[in-house]
Design an enzyme around this catalytic site. Structure first.
Site, mmCIF file in Angstrom:
data_model
loop_
_atom_site.group_PDB
_atom_site.id
_atom_site.type_symbol
_atom_site.label_atom_id
_atom_site.label_comp_id
_atom_site.label_asym_id
_atom_site.label_seq_id
_atom_site.Cartn_x
_atom_site.Cartn_y
_atom_site.Cartn_z
ATOM 1 N N SER A 91 2.737 -6.520 1.181
ATOM 2 C CA SER A 91 3.810 -5.569 0.879
ATOM 3 C C SER A 91 4.951 -6.209 0.117
ATOM 4 C CB SER A 91 4.348 -4.968 2.180
ATOM 5 O OG SER A 91 5.035 -5.968 2.925
ATOM 6 N N VAL A 150 8.105 -10.687 4.306
ATOM 7 C CA VAL A 150 7.819 -11.991 4.883
ATOM 8 C C VAL A 150 6.565 -11.960 5.755
ATOM 9 C CG1 VAL A 150 9.381 -11.610 6.840
ATOM 10 C CG2 VAL A 150 8.803 -13.947 6.145
ATOM 11 N N SER A 171 3.610 -10.076 5.736
ATOM 12 C CA SER A 171 2.317 -10.108 5.050
ATOM 13 C C SER A 171 2.168 -11.365 4.199
ATOM 14 C CB SER A 171 2.127 -8.857 4.195
ATOM 15 O OG SER A 171 3.155 -8.729 3.228
ATOM 16 N N CYS A 199 0.729 6.930 6.899
ATOM 17 C CA CYS A 199 0.547 5.942 5.843
ATOM 18 C C CYS A 199 -0.551 4.947 6.227
ATOM 19 C CB CYS A 199 1.867 5.226 5.583
ATOM 20 S SG CYS A 199 1.814 4.076 4.198
ATOM 21 N N GLY A 218 0.104 -7.525 8.016
ATOM 22 C CA GLY A 218 1.209 -8.169 8.715
ATOM 23 C C GLY A 218 1.691 -7.408 9.933
ATOM 24 N N CYS A 262 10.472 4.163 4.685
ATOM 25 C CA CYS A 262 10.424 3.385 3.446
ATOM 26 C C CYS A 262 10.697 4.217 2.204
ATOM 27 C CB CYS A 262 9.075 2.678 3.321
ATOM 28 S SG CYS A 262 7.656 3.764 3.031
#
Length: 367
Positions: A8, A11, A13, A100, A124, A197
């Site tokens: 993405s 940090v 992933s 999602c 992640g 998001c």
């Protein structure tokens, strides 16, 4: 193994990709482009946007791995943002992170993993995948404060077999950032994504109003017996259990009032005292089982909201209707549109989406 890593640009992933490279796997990175680059690059706190794609590519370059960017704007707009607006227009409260994960992430990335000959798909997420006697199991993360198993309850058993969650055993986020620093990743101090998001400024009602104007039409705020106490400027601004934003309808005599329900066709928000909005009964549809579906009532714990602790309950599965009937040991707030996720201790048994009692949409229930 050859492993596809969902990157993405954050940090978490990025550390996953670095850990897998360090362990000797052949790693391929993939980033989903969910927004227009020009608009997205200015959004703060958004994931899968312009700057994040650049960050993911930079991490991939540092690690020396292949990196792909998948354009999923139209799918995301239809299956996540569209569903988000539709759910509010029905008078329910959506949970877009599950949609999602269910669609553009696990479904589409699992397909890409197969196309690229990858044996696993790593993300992640803070959750644990455990190899059980009967196959892969989904468990809560070691760090209870960051556990994301609730948001993964729609992951299918086939997808879970493919999935890997390398951060599931991490004790805390500080440990992850320390690893990012050790690997020399520029995103080591990058802030976490905030809010929804695709609504990074927190004004989701503006988005809903643009897509479903009727959800911001004015209406009445009334008690369950029909007494009108005030007016509102759109049902999309209200969710079951909410106590703010009611104006003159905040009190009925000495009783503080809360949203007890939303009658979308009538554009009416129903309010009641706190005790009256709690219930021991709930119904869920679109149920995804990560164990064999039970043929008898099952004792377990359920989470009705992401930020609440699991509560004891009995669930009964009706395979003929596709509905899960939930009986809570103690009354709780049931908000249609949110997820009901079932646990046996740390293990996720499955989950579905809460529906208003007595008004289950049979078409969606069977989906």
């Amino acid at each position: 193994m050859r492993v596809l890593v969902a990157m993405s640009g954050g940090v978490d992933s990025s550390v996953v990709a670095a850990l897998l490279v360090e362990q000797g796997h052949e790693v391929v990175g993939a980033t989903l482009q969910l927004y227009d680059h020009g608009a997205a690059i200015r959004k703060k706190g958004a994931c899968c946007a312009g700057q994040d794609i650049h960050d993911a590519r930079d991490v991939a370059d540092r690690l020396g791995i292949a990196h792909y960017v998948l354009d999923r704007e139209q799918v995301f707009r239809r299956e996540v943002i569209g569903d988000f607006a539709d759910t509010y227009a029905r008078g329910e409260t959506p949970i877009p992170c599950i949609r999602c994960n269910q669609t553009v992430k696990f479904r589409d990335l699992a397909a890409l993993a197969a196309d690229l000959g990858c044996e696993a798909l790593a993300t992640g997420h803070y959750a644990r995948r455990v190899d059980g006697v009967h196959g892969a199991e989904l468990h809560r993360a070691a760090d209870a404060a960051r556990d994301q198993s609730y948001f993964l309850a729609a992951t299918t058993r086939t997808q879970l077999t493919l999935a890997r969650f390398p951060l599931g055993d991490m004790p805390d986020k500080a440990s992850v950032r320390a690893l990012a620093a050790r690997f020399g990743l520029a995103v080591a101090d990058k802030p976490d994504s905030q809010d929804i998001c695709f609504v990074p400024e927190g004004r989701y009602d503006t988005l809903v109003g643009r897509l479903r104007p009727e959800a911001l039409a004015a209406g009445e705020i009334a008690t369950s017996d029909g007494r009108v106490l005030g007016t509102h400027e759109g049902i999309a601004r209200y969710t079951v259990g909410q106590g703010r934003g009611l104006g003159t309808a905040s009190w009925d005599g000495a009783d503080k009032l809360f949203v007890a329900g939303v009658d979308a066709p009538a554009r009416r928000v129903i309010v009641a005292p706190r005790g009256a909005i709690e219930s021991t009964q709930a119904i869920a549809a679109e149920v995804n089982w990560l164990v064999d579906a039970p043929d008898a009532p099952l004792r377990c714990q359920v989470k009705l909201r992401a930020r609440e602790a699991p509560r004891d309950a009995t669930v009964a599965w009706d395979a003929a209707t596709g509905l899960l009937r939930i009986t809570l040991d103690a009354p709780g707030i049931v908000a249609p549109g949110q997820a009901c996720v079932m646990y046996d201790g740390d293990r996720v048994l499955g989950g579905g989406f809460l529906r208003a009692r007595g008004s289950v949409d049979s078409a969606r229930a069977a989906a």
